[in-house]
Motif scaffolding. Structure first.
Motif, short mmCIF file in Angstrom:
data_model
loop_
_atom_site.label_atom_id
_atom_site.label_comp_id
_atom_site.label_asym_id
_atom_site.label_seq_id
_atom_site.Cartn_x
_atom_site.Cartn_y
_atom_site.Cartn_z
N VAL A 1 0.86 -1.18 0.00
CA VAL A 1 0.00 0.00 0.00
C VAL A 1 0.89 1.23 0.00
N ALA A 2 0.66 2.13 -0.97
CA ALA A 2 1.34 3.42 -0.99
C ALA A 2 0.40 4.43 -0.36
N TRP A 3 0.72 4.84 0.86
CA TRP A 3 -0.13 5.76 1.64
C TRP A 3 0.26 7.18 1.27
N LEU A 4 -0.63 7.85 0.58
CA LEU A 4 -0.38 9.20 0.07
C LEU A 4 -0.93 10.22 1.06
N ASP A 5 -0.06 11.14 1.47
CA ASP A 5 -0.47 12.14 2.46
C ASP A 5 0.39 13.38 2.28
N GLY A 6 -0.26 14.55 2.15
CA GLY A 6 0.49 15.79 2.03
C GLY A 6 1.33 15.88 0.77
N GLY A 7 0.90 15.22 -0.30
CA GLY A 7 1.63 15.29 -1.56
C GLY A 7 2.80 14.34 -1.65
N ARG A 8 3.03 13.50 -0.63
CA ARG A 8 4.16 12.56 -0.64
C ARG A 8 3.69 11.19 -0.17
N ARG B 1 3.67 8.69 2.41
CA ARG B 1 3.94 8.63 3.86
C ARG B 1 4.49 7.27 4.26
N ALA B 2 4.01 6.22 3.60
CA ALA B 2 4.50 4.88 3.91
C ALA B 2 4.24 3.98 2.72
#
Length: 592
Positions: free
Chosen positions: A557-564, A566-567
């Motif tokens: 899972v690519a956790w997208l947060d704040g434009g980047r 996150r994990a």
């Protein structure tokens, strides 16, 4: 029954585009009109020839008429003068018919050429172009703006013909008696000043009028697409008011245009008869002194009427100005550079397992930075779910893989090759997409599934449909796979399964699913998920996940947060984080 395939709700609202000034719009229109004339040289040559014959015949008619009158006055035989007059009139009639025919063909070719160029550029602009030129605006340019320049060749030749006729008539007046030409020349400077003032004043309201028309068309199209919501909410009156909100601006632009025409029109309507009275009065005086004959007087009256006919150029100038503005609106789209341009020297994409790398990627939409120096490495053959709160840019991120849009900064690589260096057709074969709302493209259900591979056999199409659990309901349609799309009653889930079948048929090394199973019911999703496991097992995949179950099926899972990012980790590991669970609106103790 055409649906669009948006990049998703994660995109920011577009920033307002500054519209070009009337001078820039008209300059672009002139460039396009010159190019259009170059596409119709043969027809334009025929049009010019017919117009030249008509002008010569028109100028010769008063002479032939004067000779006939003088023959009657002197008692000479009428046979030869009448034959010459009839011949000239016949040439004028034939030339006029030839003008109409050549002008019609010339105009239709220009319209077809403009529409082909406009459609091609709109498709090249892609999703970023749709933000700048909404669908209603494009339709207005495609219908009204692209058809307006059709009259340009005829109007342009008409101006040349009228000016030639006027010049010839003035020359004939001078040959009859120089004082007649001098009297006519007195009215030329005021007419030129008035026409120049009109062209300077009317450009902006003409452009504004067409722009407000396009705005109303865009709003109406939006309302038509949301008609069920409007009816359900009982907001038809409010929506009608919204659609017609630009109407006062349209009326104001129309009033400004008509006011400019009126100011010029009444001046010219006074100038023309006044000038004609002066010239005919001088001719009468010269007849009284014996300087010209009765036939000369008749010829002078006829030539004066032809010369004063130049006043009718005002209507032609109005039409030419409209052609310029219309062509300028088409040229505005043609001048817009595609956000995704093909590479000047394409690089072949080597055979590879489908490793995808995003390095320092930044994407700005309007004034908003959606992705900010984002890094993501998708291992070859891995299934990666892209997860994030609404508005974080999930759909924007997956759009980068197949160059549906390009980042302003950073690079995207497929198997070590920058995607910007790969020819678009080759990249489309390597990266396939399935969207939340697939577009119904093609004539039949078969055509829709085989849209990216038009040469696919029926067996291949059925195999792809079975992969997406679509074969059963397709065969139940009135004509099965040959059912026309406009006669195929499809639910949202069935439409999504056809989109999945289209992606499966592409057999690409990277498969991108942008919320492509959101409309499936639970039972169907189980069947489609089972088929997708087989489909995705052989290739790299990016899946926009808005459900925990979808994320749980992915390898990472690519956790997208704040434009980047996150994990980047398995769903089970991330589920321990309350903030990750909150992305799905899950309770702190909920499980996957």
């Amino acid at each position: 029954m055409v649906r669009t395939e948006p990049t998703g709700g994660d995109e920011a609202a577009p920033a307002a585009e500054a519209r070009p000034s009337p001078a820039v719009l008209r300059a672009g229109g002139r460039r396009l009109l010159r190019a259009a004339l170059g596409r119709t040289r043969a027809l334009l040559g025929l049009l010019v020839l017919c117009t030249l014959l008509r002008v010569l015949a028109t100028l010769a008619t008063p002479v032939m008429l004067a000779q006939a009158i003088d023959a009657v006055h002197t008692g000479e035989p009428l046979g030869a003068p009448l034959a010459r007059l009839a011949s000239v009139l016949a040439v004028a009639a034939l030339a006029d018919a030839g003008e109409d025919l050549a002008g019609s063909y010339c105009g239709s070719r220009i319209t077809a050429w403009l529409r082909h160029r406009l459609i091609g550029r709109v498709l090249e602009l892609g999703v970023p172009g749709r933000r700048r030129f909404p669908t209603g605006d494009v339709l207005a340019r495609l219908t009204e703006s692209a058809s307006g320049p059709a009259a340009f060749p005829v109007q342009l030749v008409s101006v040349a013909a009228t000016l030639a006729t006027t010049a010839g008539a003035v020359l004939a007046l001078a040959l009859i008696d120089w004082t007649l030409a001098a009297a006519f020349a007195l009215g030329v400077p005021p007419a030129v000043v008035v026409l120049r003032a009109f062209v300077a004043q009317a450009g902006e309201p003409f452009a504004d009028y067409q722009r407000h028309q396009a705005s109303i068309a865009t709003r109406l199209l939006d309302a038509h697409q949301g008609i069920r919501t409007i009816r359900a909410c009982g907001t038809a009156a409010r929506e009608a008011a919204r659609v017609l909100r630009p109407l006062p601006l349209l009326r104001e632009a129309g009033h400004r245009t008509w006011a400019a025409q009126g100011r010029v029109g009444w001046r010219l309507s006074l100038l023309a008869p006044l000038l004609q009275v002066v010239v005919v009065g001088v001719a009468g005086l010269r007849l009284a002194t014996g300087a010209i004959t009765p036939g000369g007087l008749v010829a002078a009256v006829s030539y004066t009427a032809l010369a004063v006919g130049a006043v009718a150029l005002f209507d032609t100038f109005v039409a030419l100005l409209n052609c310029e503005v219309s062509a300028g609106r088409v040229q505005e789209v043609l001048d817009t550079a595609p956000a995704v341009a093909p590479p000047p020297r394409p690089v072949a994409l080597p055979d590879g397992p489908g490793r995808l790398d995003l390095r320092g990627v930044t994407v700005r939409i309007g004034d908003r930075t959606v992705l900010d120096r984002l890094d993501l490495a998708v291992p070859a053959g891995a299934g990666v779910a892209v997860v994030g709160a609404s508005g974080t840019g999930k759909s924007v991120l997956v759009s980068l893989a197949g160059r549906l849009l390009d980042p302003q900064e950073g690079r995207v690589e497929l198997d070590g090759v920058p995607v910007t260096a790969v020819a678009p057709p080759e990249l489309r074969r390597a990266v396939a997409y399935a969207f939340e709302r697939p577009a119904l493209l093609g004539s039949t259900v078969h055509d829709m599934i085989a849209y990216a591979r038009p040469g696919a056999t029926r067996a291949e199409v059925r195999r792809a449909a079975r992969t997406a659990a679509a074969d059963d309901f397709v065969r139940a349609l009135p004509d099965g796979y040959d059912t026309p799309l406009d006669r195929a009653p499809l639910s949202g889930g069935e439409l999504q399964r056809l989109g999945l079948a289209r992606a499966a048929l592409a057999d690409a090394r990277v498969l991108v699913l942008d919320d492509a199973t959101s409309s499936l019911d639970t039972a169907t999703e189980v069947k489609v998920t089972r088929a997708l496991r087989r489909l995705l097992a052989r290739r790299t995949s990016l899946v926009v996940a808005r459900r925990p179950a979808t994320a749980a099926r992915a390898d990472l899972v690519a956790w997208l947060d704040g434009g980047r990012i996150r994990a980047l980790a398995p769903h089970a590991d991330l589920w321990q984080d309350p903030e990750y669970r909150a992305v799905f609106g899950a309770a702190p103790r909920a499980g996957a």
